[in-house]
Design a protein around this motif. Sequence first.
Motif, short mmCIF file in Angstrom:
data_model
loop_
_atom_site.label_atom_id
_atom_site.label_comp_id
_atom_site.label_asym_id
_atom_site.label_seq_id
_atom_site.Cartn_x
_atom_site.Cartn_y
_atom_site.Cartn_z
N SER A 34 157.39 23.49 44.99
CA SER A 34 157.39 24.90 44.62
C SER A 34 156.11 25.60 45.09
O SER A 34 156.00 26.83 44.98
CB SER A 34 157.54 25.04 43.09
N ARG A 35 155.14 24.80 45.57
CA ARG A 35 153.88 25.35 46.07
C ARG A 35 153.62 24.77 47.46
O ARG A 35 152.66 24.06 47.69
CB ARG A 35 152.74 25.00 45.11
N PHE A 36 154.52 25.10 48.39
CA PHE A 36 154.48 24.49 49.72
C PHE A 36 153.12 24.65 50.41
O PHE A 36 152.60 23.68 50.97
CB PHE A 36 155.59 25.06 50.60
N PRO A 37 152.50 25.84 50.39
CA PRO A 37 151.19 25.95 51.04
C PRO A 37 150.16 24.98 50.46
O PRO A 37 149.32 24.44 51.19
CB PRO A 37 150.79 27.41 50.78
N VAL A 38 150.23 24.76 49.14
CA VAL A 38 149.30 23.82 48.51
C VAL A 38 149.56 22.40 49.00
O VAL A 38 148.63 21.65 49.34
CB VAL A 38 149.41 23.89 46.97
N ALA A 39 150.84 22.01 49.05
CA ALA A 39 151.20 20.66 49.50
C ALA A 39 150.77 20.44 50.94
O ALA A 39 150.21 19.38 51.29
CB ALA A 39 152.69 20.44 49.34
N LEU A 40 151.01 21.43 51.80
CA LEU A 40 150.61 21.30 53.20
C LEU A 40 149.09 21.22 53.32
O LEU A 40 148.56 20.39 54.07
CB LEU A 40 151.14 22.49 54.01
N GLY A 41 148.40 22.05 52.55
CA GLY A 41 146.94 22.00 52.58
C GLY A 41 146.40 20.66 52.13
O GLY A 41 145.44 20.14 52.70
N GLN A 42 147.02 20.06 51.11
CA GLN A 42 146.58 18.75 50.65
C GLN A 42 146.83 17.68 51.71
O GLN A 42 146.01 16.76 51.86
CB GLN A 42 147.30 18.39 49.35
N LEU A 43 147.95 17.78 52.41
CA LEU A 43 148.23 16.80 53.47
C LEU A 43 147.14 16.86 54.54
O LEU A 43 146.60 15.82 54.95
CB LEU A 43 149.60 17.08 54.08
N ILE A 44 146.81 18.05 54.98
CA ILE A 44 145.79 18.19 56.02
C ILE A 44 144.43 17.74 55.50
O ILE A 44 143.66 17.06 56.20
CB ILE A 44 145.72 19.66 56.50
N ASN A 45 144.13 18.09 54.25
CA ASN A 45 142.86 17.68 53.66
C ASN A 45 142.79 16.16 53.52
O ASN A 45 141.76 15.53 53.81
CB ASN A 45 142.69 18.34 52.29
N GLY A 46 143.92 15.55 53.09
CA GLY A 46 143.95 14.10 52.94
C GLY A 46 143.76 13.38 54.26
O GLY A 46 143.03 12.38 54.34
N VAL A 47 144.40 13.88 55.31
CA VAL A 47 144.24 13.28 56.64
C VAL A 47 142.78 13.41 57.08
O VAL A 47 142.20 12.47 57.65
CB VAL A 47 145.20 13.94 57.65
N GLY A 48 142.18 14.56 56.80
CA GLY A 48 140.78 14.75 57.15
C GLY A 48 139.86 13.78 56.42
O GLY A 48 138.92 13.23 56.99
N ARG A 49 140.15 13.55 55.13
CA ARG A 49 139.37 12.60 54.35
C ARG A 49 139.51 11.19 54.91
O ARG A 49 138.53 10.43 54.99
CB ARG A 49 139.80 12.63 52.89
N ALA A 50 140.73 10.81 55.30
CA ALA A 50 140.94 9.47 55.87
C ALA A 50 140.18 9.30 57.18
O ALA A 50 139.67 8.22 57.47
CB ALA A 50 142.44 9.24 56.07
N ARG A 51 140.07 10.38 57.94
CA ARG A 51 139.37 10.31 59.23
C ARG A 51 137.86 10.18 59.07
O ARG A 51 137.16 9.88 60.03
CB ARG A 51 139.71 11.55 60.07
N GLU A 52 137.37 10.41 57.85
CA GLU A 52 135.94 10.23 57.62
C GLU A 52 135.53 8.76 57.73
O GLU A 52 134.36 8.46 57.92
CB GLU A 52 135.57 10.77 56.23
N VAL A 53 136.50 7.86 57.59
CA VAL A 53 136.23 6.43 57.81
C VAL A 53 136.22 6.22 59.32
O VAL A 53 137.27 6.24 59.96
CB VAL A 53 137.29 5.55 57.12
N GLY A 54 135.06 6.05 59.88
CA GLY A 54 134.87 6.17 61.32
C GLY A 54 135.72 5.29 62.21
O GLY A 54 136.07 5.67 63.31
N ARG A 55 136.07 4.09 61.75
CA ARG A 55 136.77 3.17 62.63
C ARG A 55 138.28 3.16 62.38
O ARG A 55 138.97 2.20 62.73
CB ARG A 55 136.21 1.76 62.46
N VAL A 56 138.82 4.22 61.81
CA VAL A 56 140.24 4.31 61.51
C VAL A 56 140.87 5.46 62.29
O VAL A 56 140.39 6.60 62.23
CB VAL A 56 140.48 4.51 60.00
#
Length: 305
Positions: free
Chosen positions: A11-33
């Motif tokens: 019901s809050r699609f922009p929020v869900a999409l934003g969390q997906l992008i934010n989550g992917v960005g957080r995962a990329r902070e682990v340098g060798r992944v």
Amino acid sequence: MTLDITPAGASRFPVALGQLINGVGRAREVGRVGVSVGLGSSFFSGVQSLRPSHLKPMPSFSGDLLDESQTHGDALVYLESDSAADLEDAARRLLSVMSAWRPRWRIGGFRKENRTQGGKWLARNPFHFTEGFGNPDKKREIVDRAVVVPGQGEPVWAEGGSYQVIRIVRFATDLWDRDSVDEQERIIGRRREGRWLDGTPEEEQPNFAADPHGKATPLDSHVRLAAPDRRNPPPMVRRSYSYDRGDGDSGLIFSCFQRDLVQGFETVQRRLEGESLAKYVLTTGGGYFFVPPPGDGWTEALLRS
């Protein structure tokens, strides 16, 4: 791993999409992944006009026994690293900021004897065969097979992206290992190390037309059915992984990329019906996903909708 948007998140699609992008960005902070994301057809339930034209739930093909709990998903997040600890760290970071999402299914894989040879990704699968020789060895050909281009009838935001197919294929390794190596090679249509049965080196293309009755390479062998004209290979690029979940559940996480699902994976899969390999393999899960093009343009297009 695959994820679904929660009912509250839908019901809050922009929020869900934003969390997906934010989550992917957080995962990329682990340098060798390495991290990439794919979107399932259900992700577009509220924005159908922006859904890539070929994207749909993966159908069940002949011989499949799909487990719904290991099939489909609103999004696929693909994590790759040489370090198991880094992978777990990346997964934790990803999920820590995704309250609008819930995990659907997850599987870990590995590439035994992983290497690049002649520009191709090669690895040995649980049936002891080196695979990946059918991949192109030049970047231009990889793009030609795998990347969506203007004029395909796709949404503008999807140009530069790719369709990804994931198939969890369980191998009957005990049954397979009872066969002689010669019989295994005739079922696959290659020698274990990659050389063709008619003696053609692995880096060259055999002339199946010169063997119309399958005396050298059986007509129902895997490679011959998958690509009967080796000079015009299927328009897709493979990068698969082995898996082993214990208790005899081991096999292949088949993964391929293409610009057109019908011309790529689906055409090959339908040709494989009736192959002699069928009694040794069982597809139990996976899904169709669309990997967005690089950059943030696709997220802006979805949010504007």
